[in-house]
Design an enzyme around this catalytic site. Structure first.
Site, PDB file in Angstrom:
ATOM      1  N   THR A   7      23.996  11.975  62.373  1.00 24.12           N
ATOM      2  CA  THR A   7      24.056  12.376  63.681  1.00 24.12           C
ATOM      3  C   THR A   7      23.607  11.404  64.871  1.00 24.12           C
ATOM      4  O   THR A   7      23.022  10.472  64.368  1.00 24.12           O
ATOM      5  CB  THR A   7      23.235  13.657  63.971  1.00 24.12           C
ATOM      6  OG1 THR A   7      23.377  14.489  62.943  1.00 24.12           O
ATOM      7  CG2 THR A   7      23.413  14.469  65.221  1.00 24.12           C
TER       8      THR A   7
ATOM      9  N   ARG B 133      32.120  25.167  58.793  1.00 26.97           N
ATOM     10  CA  ARG B 133      30.410  25.207  58.958  1.00 26.97           C
ATOM     11  C   ARG B 133      29.958  24.430  60.308  1.00 26.97           C
ATOM     12  O   ARG B 133      30.464  23.696  61.031  1.00 26.97           O
ATOM     13  CB  ARG B 133      30.027  24.246  57.991  1.00 26.97           C
ATOM     14  CG  ARG B 133      28.608  23.925  58.040  1.00 26.97           C
ATOM     15  CD  ARG B 133      28.244  22.718  58.577  1.00 26.97           C
ATOM     16  NE  ARG B 133      26.676  22.419  58.341  1.00 26.97           N
ATOM     17  CZ  ARG B 133      25.980  21.254  59.010  1.00 26.97           C
ATOM     18  NH1 ARG B 133      26.479  20.434  59.668  1.00 26.97           N
ATOM     19  NH2 ARG B 133      24.861  21.064  58.691  1.00 26.97           N
TER      20      ARG B 133
ATOM     21  N   GLY C 268      26.373  23.253  62.176  1.00 20.72           N
ATOM     22  CA  GLY C 268      24.989  23.039  61.929  1.00 20.72           C
ATOM     23  C   GLY C 268      24.235  23.132  63.031  1.00 20.72           C
ATOM     24  O   GLY C 268      24.461  24.071  63.919  1.00 20.72           O
ATOM     25  N   ASP C 269      23.099  22.350  63.050  1.00 17.61           N
ATOM     26  CA  ASP C 269      22.131  22.528  64.093  1.00 17.61           C
ATOM     27  C   ASP C 269      22.315  21.782  65.532  1.00 17.61           C
ATOM     28  O   ASP C 269      21.946  22.124  66.578  1.00 17.61           O
ATOM     29  CB  ASP C 269      20.471  22.150  63.873  1.00 17.61           C
ATOM     30  CG  ASP C 269      20.731  20.517  63.371  1.00 17.61           C
ATOM     31  OD1 ASP C 269      21.723  19.964  62.812  1.00 17.61           O
ATOM     32  OD2 ASP C 269      19.830  19.816  64.159  1.00 17.61           O
TER      33      ASP C 269
ATOM     34  N   THR D  43      18.281  15.033  63.444  1.00 17.38           N
ATOM     35  CA  THR D  43      19.245  14.483  62.629  1.00 17.38           C
ATOM     36  C   THR D  43      18.625  15.070  61.093  1.00 17.38           C
ATOM     37  O   THR D  43      17.603  14.720  60.937  1.00 17.38           O
ATOM     38  CB  THR D  43      19.531  13.036  62.727  1.00 17.38           C
ATOM     39  OG1 THR D  43      20.437  12.729  61.664  1.00 17.38           O
ATOM     40  CG2 THR D  43      18.024  12.276  62.733  1.00 17.38           C
ATOM     41  N   GLY D  44      19.709  15.337  60.257  1.00 10.40           N
ATOM     42  CA  GLY D  44      19.298  15.986  59.058  1.00 10.40           C
ATOM     43  C   GLY D  44      20.127  17.107  58.650  1.00 10.40           C
ATOM     44  O   GLY D  44      21.380  17.462  59.117  1.00 10.40           O
TER      45      GLY D  44
ATOM     46  N   GLY E  17      21.205  20.200  58.785  1.00 15.45           N
ATOM     47  CA  GLY E  17      21.154  21.114  60.017  1.00 15.45           C
ATOM     48  C   GLY E  17      20.629  22.730  59.765  1.00 15.45           C
ATOM     49  O   GLY E  17      20.097  23.103  60.639  1.00 15.45           O
TER      50      GLY E  17
END
Length: 320
Positions: free
Chosen positions: A176, A204, A206-207, A227-228, A230
């Site tokens: 990210t 999908r 994510g965050d 970042t990671g 999510g």
């Protein structure tokens, strides 16, 4: 007039040092420095934190070295579905786009959604159409594809077939980009953009486009970009959680960020990292992986860039 500060990340899923040549690592560091320069040029001239974080993210979206915009990850169908968000800490206004396929710079579309004020989050073809109607650059989906992401998708599919997906490297999984800033007026802002993770299910989300999870900014407290993995950032409302710890418990930005990344998320054994800047200009950039593309400019105007454990002072004139 308050001090100004700026921090960016290019994802915590960086490759092992031997996976790229030194020339490729150097090119990635140059693009990090270019992103910092773009944001700092705005802040140092009295510009807004909101403009600064957008400028940083645009540079990284246009770089093939990061998982956002050009060079974004591919989903299980071999397609790009991009997410981005931006938030103004002064007003708590925010905008986001998700599952977009044709917007060259998704963060610009997120900013336009925020400014229109009719929605916070727009998705799919409607968001693509909105961006085109607003005069933003749209491209064919193939524009975003790079050889590195094609190889990463193949690698993740092989892991999935062998039942070894959990053992894949962080760089094979996700990445990210994001930026946080404090401007001279004391306002905070955050922006984040991503292609998601390699081989993700189609559709999908994510965050990154979820305000309060991957992106959050609130004047007087902090600005956060994550970042990671999510799904866990959503469950823990990571951005808002850090701001809450600062506001309710009186923790420093570093204490709050470390608590969430190093303690709260630890039981889940996921890759995670973030950058955060406080109302006093303090900067935190914790991560629990082998490395994280990251950089910051201190209130004193000192530039720093790092990839793995190394963080080095940089001369901004060394980047075009």
């Amino acid at each position: 007039m308050t001090k100004t500060a700026l921090a960016i990340h290019g994802g915590c899923g960086v490759m092992a040092k031997l996976d790229l040549s030194e020339a490729e690592w150097a090119a990635a560091r140059v693009d990090l420095l270019r992103a910092l320069k773009a944001g700092w040029a705005i802040l140092s001239n009295g510009g807004s934190a909101l403009d600064a974080v957008q400028a940083c993210v645009v540079v990284m979206e246009d770089s093939p070295h990061f998982n956002a915009g050009y060079g974004a990850a591919l989903n299980a169908n071999g397609e790009h579905e991009l997410d981005a968000s931006i938030m103004d800490g002064a007003t708590l206004e925010a905008g986001a786009v998700t599952l977009v396929r044709r917007i060259r710079n998704p963060v610009k579309a997120a900013r336009r959604v925020m400014e229109k004020g009719d929605a916070v989050l727009m998705g799919g073809t409607s968001a693509d159409d909105f961006a085109k109607a607003e005069g933003l650059d749209v491209v064919e989906p193939e524009y975003f594809t790079t050889e590195r992401r094609v190889k990463a998708l193949a690698s993740m599919k092989a892991h999935a077939a062998a039942g070894t997906a959990a053992k894949a490297s962080e760089s094979e999984k996700h990445g990210t980009v994001g930026a946080v800033a404090l401007d001279a007026a004391g306002h905070l802002a955050a922006a984040t953009s991503t292609g998601g993770y390699n081989n993700k299910p189609a559709g999908r989300i994510g965050d990154t486009p979820i305000v309060g999870a991957g992106t959050y900014a609130r004047d007087g407290l902090c600005a956060v970009s994550g970042t990671g993995k999510g799904e866990f950032f959503i469950r823990y409302a990571v951005g808002h959680e850090i701001a809450s710890r600062i506001g309710y418990l009186g923790e420093s930005v570093q204490q709050a960020a470390d608590k969430v990344i190093m303690e709260d998320l630890k039981p889940h054994a996921i890759g995670a990292g973030l950058v955060a800047v406080g109302a006093d200009g303090s900067i935190a950039a914790p991560y629990n992986t082998d490395g994280m593309f990251r950089g910051w400019v201190t209130p004193e105007g000192e530039f720093f860039v790092g990839t793995h454990g190394d963080v080095h002072a940089c001369d901004p004139s060394s980047a075009p």
